[in-house]
Design a protein around this motif. Structure first.
Motif, PDB file in Angstrom:
ATOM      1  N   LEU A  28      -5.954  35.835  -6.398  1.00  0.00           N
ATOM      2  CA  LEU A  28      -6.638  34.728  -7.058  1.00  0.00           C
ATOM      3  C   LEU A  28      -5.650  33.689  -7.568  1.00  0.00           C
ATOM      4  O   LEU A  28      -5.950  32.500  -7.604  1.00  0.00           O
ATOM      5  CB  LEU A  28      -7.443  35.253  -8.255  1.00  0.00           C
ATOM      6  N   ALA A  29      -4.483  34.163  -7.957  1.00  0.00           N
ATOM      7  CA  ALA A  29      -3.545  33.263  -8.616  1.00  0.00           C
ATOM      8  C   ALA A  29      -2.761  32.396  -7.621  1.00  0.00           C
ATOM      9  O   ALA A  29      -2.186  31.392  -8.001  1.00  0.00           O
ATOM     10  CB  ALA A  29      -2.579  34.083  -9.467  1.00  0.00           C
ATOM     11  N   GLN A  79     -15.729  32.876  -7.751  1.00  0.00           N
ATOM     12  CA  GLN A  79     -15.230  33.704  -8.830  1.00  0.00           C
ATOM     13  C   GLN A  79     -16.324  33.799  -9.871  1.00  0.00           C
ATOM     14  O   GLN A  79     -16.680  32.803 -10.469  1.00  0.00           O
ATOM     15  CB  GLN A  79     -13.974  33.084  -9.425  1.00  0.00           C
ATOM     16  N   PRO A  80     -16.888  34.976 -10.054  1.00  0.00           N
ATOM     17  CA  PRO A  80     -17.977  35.091 -11.023  1.00  0.00           C
ATOM     18  C   PRO A  80     -17.521  34.560 -12.377  1.00  0.00           C
ATOM     19  O   PRO A  80     -16.410  34.858 -12.816  1.00  0.00           O
ATOM     20  CB  PRO A  80     -18.259  36.588 -11.078  1.00  0.00           C
ATOM     21  N   GLU A  81     -18.361  33.741 -12.990  1.00  0.00           N
ATOM     22  CA  GLU A  81     -17.925  33.072 -14.221  1.00  0.00           C
ATOM     23  C   GLU A  81     -17.789  34.061 -15.371  1.00  0.00           C
ATOM     24  O   GLU A  81     -16.899  33.963 -16.197  1.00  0.00           O
ATOM     25  CB  GLU A  81     -18.907  31.965 -14.584  1.00  0.00           C
ATOM     26  N   PHE A  82     -18.690  35.029 -15.399  1.00  0.00           N
ATOM     27  CA  PHE A  82     -18.666  35.977 -16.509  1.00  0.00           C
ATOM     28  C   PHE A  82     -18.375  37.395 -16.041  1.00  0.00           C
ATOM     29  O   PHE A  82     -18.775  37.791 -14.952  1.00  0.00           O
ATOM     30  CB  PHE A  82     -19.994  35.963 -17.268  1.00  0.00           C
ATOM     31  N   LEU A 347     -17.365  38.145 -21.679  1.00  0.00           N
ATOM     32  CA  LEU A 347     -16.286  37.157 -21.683  1.00  0.00           C
ATOM     33  C   LEU A 347     -16.308  36.379 -20.380  1.00  0.00           C
ATOM     34  O   LEU A 347     -16.563  36.937 -19.319  1.00  0.00           O
ATOM     35  CB  LEU A 347     -14.939  37.863 -21.826  1.00  0.00           C
ATOM     36  N   SER A 348     -16.026  35.077 -20.483  1.00  0.00           N
ATOM     37  CA  SER A 348     -15.906  34.280 -19.264  1.00  0.00           C
ATOM     38  C   SER A 348     -14.470  34.404 -18.754  1.00  0.00           C
ATOM     39  O   SER A 348     -13.584  34.882 -19.465  1.00  0.00           O
ATOM     40  CB  SER A 348     -16.234  32.820 -19.559  1.00  0.00           C
ATOM     41  N   ARG A 349     -14.257  33.961 -17.526  1.00  0.00           N
ATOM     42  CA  ARG A 349     -12.899  33.985 -16.974  1.00  0.00           C
ATOM     43  C   ARG A 349     -11.962  33.133 -17.832  1.00  0.00           C
ATOM     44  O   ARG A 349     -10.812  33.486 -18.039  1.00  0.00           O
ATOM     45  CB  ARG A 349     -12.894  33.459 -15.538  1.00  0.00           C
ATOM     46  N   ALA A 350     -12.511  32.018 -18.340  1.00  0.00           N
ATOM     47  CA  ALA A 350     -11.701  31.147 -19.198  1.00  0.00           C
ATOM     48  C   ALA A 350     -11.313  31.879 -20.484  1.00  0.00           C
ATOM     49  O   ALA A 350     -10.185  31.768 -20.961  1.00  0.00           O
ATOM     50  CB  ALA A 350     -12.461  29.863 -19.509  1.00  0.00           C
ATOM     51  N   ASP A 351     -12.261  32.633 -21.049  1.00  0.00           N
ATOM     52  CA  ASP A 351     -11.960  33.436 -22.244  1.00  0.00           C
ATOM     53  C   ASP A 351     -10.811  34.393 -21.956  1.00  0.00           C
ATOM     54  O   ASP A 351      -9.898  34.557 -22.769  1.00  0.00           O
ATOM     55  CB  ASP A 351     -13.170  34.293 -22.658  1.00  0.00           C
ATOM     56  N   ILE A 352     -10.897  35.076 -20.805  1.00  0.00           N
ATOM     57  CA  ILE A 352      -9.879  36.080 -20.492  1.00  0.00           C
ATOM     58  C   ILE A 352      -8.528  35.419 -20.260  1.00  0.00           C
ATOM     59  O   ILE A 352      -7.498  35.923 -20.705  1.00  0.00           O
ATOM     60  CB  ILE A 352     -10.309  36.954 -19.287  1.00  0.00           C
ATOM     61  N   VAL A 372      -8.766  37.879 -15.137  1.00  0.00           N
ATOM     62  CA  VAL A 372      -9.315  39.171 -14.731  1.00  0.00           C
ATOM     63  C   VAL A 372      -8.798  40.255 -15.680  1.00  0.00           C
ATOM     64  O   VAL A 372      -7.600  40.363 -15.913  1.00  0.00           O
ATOM     65  CB  VAL A 372      -8.902  39.524 -13.278  1.00  0.00           C
ATOM     66  N   MET A 373      -9.726  41.050 -16.259  1.00  0.00           N
ATOM     67  CA  MET A 373      -9.327  42.142 -17.149  1.00  0.00           C
ATOM     68  C   MET A 373      -8.810  43.304 -16.314  1.00  0.00           C
ATOM     69  O   MET A 373      -9.595  44.054 -15.750  1.00  0.00           O
ATOM     70  CB  MET A 373     -10.531  42.639 -17.953  1.00  0.00           C
TER      71      MET A 373
END
Ligand code: CA
Length: 408
Positions: A28-29, A79-82, A347-352, A372-373
């Motif tokens: 992803l990165a 990319q799933p948002e949440f 959590l959203s991806r932005a949160d993570i 991604v957690m």
């Protein structure tokens, strides 16, 4: 499972995502370079297939009019948002309807399932639980041309090497007549009742009804035996279960949770961990890890060796817990004693990403923030929780991000 096909597809897609891609987080990165010209690339691919013994006739039939499928790229880039919480995941994966259907099927196919168990050592309830989660008991096995999907993903540069191997494997299977050239599957090429990717199909699918084909669509003997063979060869222990929900005592050291700590049941007993009915744990020589997948306020589970084998099949902990819990429900066990907290905001991806950046800036390494957690981020969350006197459960919430922001 909801009957709405879009929801169903999204859900299947989410579970499949983690299963299929070992290098998902890293991929992803990265920036993706443009794909090479399609014609010459395809010729080169065909030459590779010929070297593996695939006939020109199969290649013509499978790839004669093949073109990349734009929708597959779209789904791959999505990319799933949440993230999913334990409570939302279980609600979708373990509906009352699915439990009832599973019970009926477990009874209906009891004879066949016990033959499979005798040969491969995997208990029927688990085979039916995987079946329910992977394809809603064979009612949803995917609608994409597998050859088309795999050509698209092998041609694309994001995970070209992985999907080229999948494509070559599926061509070999087609050439040997195990699967038709126009076979349908998921957008990522997972096939059949247990959604095997081609290399898994090639390595583990079994012709249990001895008709010369390994048929993971129409033959229940092949379907159950293939799943059982894969599990058995991934280390399944047929005389043990997956784990169990437990009760942890007040004041328990939450730092002992997580897959990296492993203790015998007898040691967990000494630490005050009990069955949900308050009784001591069985006096068996079983190694187990203690999991709190929704944080220390949610349910706690001791997970055994078979849980680690489920993670080989699909590395998502939510998936592994769902397989175990659904298997229990199919043989009449009740719902979780401590339901997962429903109030948890996903959590959203932005949160993570924000969480990862905050942790990195404190010297708690999570790698490049990718939203991604993963195990590294969970370990960093635990480390932060320890330094601030919070229960170190490795579980990230909005509240935790706030605390991270406000703690000097
Ligand atoms: Ca067969």
């Amino acid at each position: 499972m909801k009957s709405n096909p879009l929801r169903r597809l999204l859900f299947c897609g989410l579970t499949a995502l983690v299963a299929v891609f070992p290098a998902f987080d890293q991929a992803l990165a990265k920036e993706v370079p443009p794909p090479p010209p399609f014609g010459p690339w395809l010729e080169n691919l065909k030459a590779d297939a010929v070297r593996r013994g695939v006939s020109a006739e199969t290649l013509n039939r499978a790839l004669g009019r093949i073109k990349p499928i734009p929708r597959v790229i779209e789904l791959d880039r999505r990319q799933p948002e949440f993230t999913l919480t334990l409570s939302s995941y279980f609600k979708k994966a373990i509906s009352t309807k699915r439990i009832e259907q599973g019970k009926v099927l477990l009874k209906r196919h009891a004879g066949l399932l016990s033959k499979v168990e005798a040969k491969f050592g995997v208990q029927p309830r688990f085979l039916v639980a995987f079946w329910g989660l992977e394809s809603n008991f064979g009612t949803y096995t995917g609608t994409f041309s597998v050859a088309g999907a795999l050509v698209t993903l092998a041609h694309d540069r994001r995970r070209a090497k992985f999907f080229r191997e999948q494509l070559l494997s599926v061509l070999e299977l087609m050439d040997k007549g195990h699967i038709p050239v126009d076979v349908k599957g998921s957008w990522a090429g997972a096939m059949g009742n247990h959604q095997f990717i081609p290399t898994t199909y090639k390595g583990y699918a079994v012709d249990f009804d001895s008709d010369g084909k390994r048929d993971l669509w129409g033959s229940l003997p092949d379907i159950f035996a293939s799943a059982a063979n894969y599990l058995s060869r991934s280390g399944w222990q047929g005389d043990k279960t997956w784990g169990r929900e437990v009760r942890i005592p007040a004041g328990f050291d939450i730092g002992l949770t997580g897959m990296s700590v492993r203790k015998r049941l007898i040691e967990w007993n000494k630490l005050g961990v009990r069955q949900t009915n308050g009784k001591p744990l069985p006096n068996a020589d079983i190694g187990a890890s203690l999991m709190v997948p929704a944080g220390y306020k949610g349910p706690a589970f001791l997970v055994y060796k078979n849980y680690r084998t489920i993670l080989v099949w699909n590395r998502s902990h939510l998936y592994a817990l769902a397989v175990g819990h659904l298997a229990d429900r199919l043989v009449g066990k009740g719902p979780l004693k401590t339901p997962p907290p429903v109030a948890d905001v996903p959590l959203s991806r932005a949160d993570i990403r924000a969480l990862q950046t905050l942790l990195n800036s404190r010297g708690l390494d999570t790698g490049a923030p990718d939203g991604v957690m993963g195990p590294k981020t969970r370990a960093a969350v635990r480390a932060f929780q320890k330094t601030t006197g919070l229960p170190p459960d490795g579980y990230a919430t909005k509240e935790l991000i706030m605390i991270l922001r406000e703690t000097p």
